[in-house]
Scaffold this active site. Sequence first.
Site, mmCIF file in Angstrom:
data_model
loop_
_atom_site.group_PDB
_atom_site.id
_atom_site.type_symbol
_atom_site.label_atom_id
_atom_site.label_comp_id
_atom_site.label_asym_id
_atom_site.label_seq_id
_atom_site.Cartn_x
_atom_site.Cartn_y
_atom_site.Cartn_z
ATOM 1 N N VAL A 35 2.748 1.902 -9.571
ATOM 2 C CA VAL A 35 2.661 1.008 -10.720
ATOM 3 C C VAL A 35 1.869 -0.253 -10.348
ATOM 4 O O VAL A 35 1.160 -0.825 -11.178
ATOM 5 C CB VAL A 35 4.073 0.717 -11.274
ATOM 6 C CG1 VAL A 35 4.891 -0.155 -10.382
ATOM 7 C CG2 VAL A 35 4.002 0.148 -12.674
ATOM 8 N N ASP A 36 1.952 -0.668 -9.109
ATOM 9 C CA ASP A 36 1.218 -1.840 -8.609
ATOM 10 C C ASP A 36 -0.292 -1.620 -8.778
ATOM 11 O O ASP A 36 -1.005 -2.469 -9.344
ATOM 12 C CB ASP A 36 1.602 -2.033 -7.135
ATOM 13 C CG ASP A 36 1.171 -3.364 -6.548
ATOM 14 O OD1 ASP A 36 0.724 -4.236 -7.310
ATOM 15 O OD2 ASP A 36 1.303 -3.525 -5.317
ATOM 16 N N GLY A 126 9.696 5.127 -6.526
ATOM 17 C CA GLY A 126 8.496 5.941 -6.326
ATOM 18 C C GLY A 126 8.185 6.027 -4.839
ATOM 19 O O GLY A 126 8.920 6.654 -4.074
HETATM 20 N N1 AR6 Z 1 4.061 2.762 -15.607
HETATM 21 C C1 AR6 Z 1 5.402 2.894 -15.435
HETATM 22 N N2 AR6 Z 1 5.949 3.425 -14.322
HETATM 23 C C2 AR6 Z 1 5.099 3.824 -13.360
HETATM 24 C C3 AR6 Z 1 3.692 3.727 -13.452
HETATM 25 C C4 AR6 Z 1 3.179 3.154 -14.659
HETATM 26 N N3 AR6 Z 1 1.866 2.995 -14.849
HETATM 27 N N4 AR6 Z 1 3.149 4.219 -12.309
HETATM 28 C C5 AR6 Z 1 4.159 4.635 -11.523
HETATM 29 N N5 AR6 Z 1 5.337 4.413 -12.156
HETATM 30 P P1 AR6 Z 1 6.134 2.907 -7.353
HETATM 31 P P2 AR6 Z 1 7.996 1.551 -5.506
HETATM 32 C C6 AR6 Z 1 6.718 4.695 -11.722
HETATM 33 O O1 AR6 Z 1 5.727 3.857 -6.296
HETATM 34 O O2 AR6 Z 1 8.738 2.822 -5.282
HETATM 35 C C7 AR6 Z 1 3.027 0.434 -4.167
HETATM 36 O O3 AR6 Z 1 2.064 0.864 -3.240
HETATM 37 C C8 AR6 Z 1 6.903 5.698 -10.606
HETATM 38 O O4 AR6 Z 1 6.850 7.025 -11.112
HETATM 39 O O5 AR6 Z 1 5.086 2.326 -8.218
HETATM 40 O O6 AR6 Z 1 8.764 0.289 -5.756
HETATM 41 C C9 AR6 Z 1 3.425 -1.014 -3.935
HETATM 42 O O7 AR6 Z 1 2.319 -1.797 -3.546
HETATM 43 C C10 AR6 Z 1 8.304 5.322 -10.121
HETATM 44 O O8 AR6 Z 1 9.291 5.894 -10.953
HETATM 45 O O9 AR6 Z 1 6.941 1.626 -6.722
HETATM 46 C C11 AR6 Z 1 4.443 -0.887 -2.851
HETATM 47 O O10 AR6 Z 1 3.820 -0.763 -1.588
HETATM 48 C C12 AR6 Z 1 8.345 3.794 -10.331
HETATM 49 O O11 AR6 Z 1 7.263 3.490 -11.213
HETATM 50 C C13 AR6 Z 1 5.161 0.393 -3.184
HETATM 51 O O12 AR6 Z 1 4.222 1.172 -3.929
HETATM 52 C C14 AR6 Z 1 8.161 2.998 -9.065
HETATM 53 O O13 AR6 Z 1 7.219 3.659 -8.225
HETATM 54 C C15 AR6 Z 1 6.359 0.142 -4.074
HETATM 55 O O14 AR6 Z 1 7.061 1.354 -4.245
#
Ligand code: AR6
Length: 171
Positions: A35-36, A126
């Site tokens: 998401v970042d 994620g």
């Molecule tokens: N909209 C909504 N949810 C989303 C989107 C989106 N566009 N994209 C992904 N998700 P994650 P974390 C969901 O990996 O686990 C990054 O590299 C995804 O399916 O984004 O906190 C950062 O820089 C999951 O359910 O975040 C950190 O290094 C949720 O968002 C690391 O990842 C969170 O997944 C953070 O990991």
Amino acid sequence: MTTAIITLVRGDITRRSADAIVNAANSSLLGGGGVDGAIHRRGGPAILADCRRLRASHYGKGLATGKAVATTAGELDARWVIHTVGPVYSRDEDRSELLTSCYRESLRVADGLGARTVAFPAVSAGIFGWPMDDAARIAVTTVRAAETSVEEVTFVLFDEAAYEAFGRQVR
Ligand code: AR6
């Protein structure tokens, strides 16, 4: 201060309209995947520029796990992005308090800004590996318990499994 109404939607958080959109960031604040990556891509360079300014001022060592900080939302349909750093999931160590802190601190930052509507992704669920059911339980329990001026919290869940996991918590 009262408690916020909770709504769930399935979709891409970068397409949502809210006063504040929460980013599941990392301590560097300089972007990443998931998401970042999506927030920085769609929000454009103004968000990264703000993050770099934070790193050059009060956040020289980055943002600690469980904390939150706001920047511009750039081209997103929001006034602010609130960046929070979730814990990496561990089987050996209970880091739930840090995940709780992400939601609490993000709402505290939102209150400071005067945000009335806030959209959250499933922080840590994620790349950081937190099991979705437990991530949903912590997210919903924490937001439900929070005393805040935010009126509506929307959890924006990227896939059906996440949407269902959050659904089981709000029922
Ligand atoms: N909209 C909504 N949810 C989303 C989107 C989106 N566009 N994209 C992904 N998700 P994650 P974390 C969901 O990996 O686990 C990054 O590299 C995804 O399916 O984004 O906190 C950062 O820089 C999951 O359910 O975040 C950190 O290094 C949720 O968002 C690391 O990842 C969170 O997944 C953070 O990991």
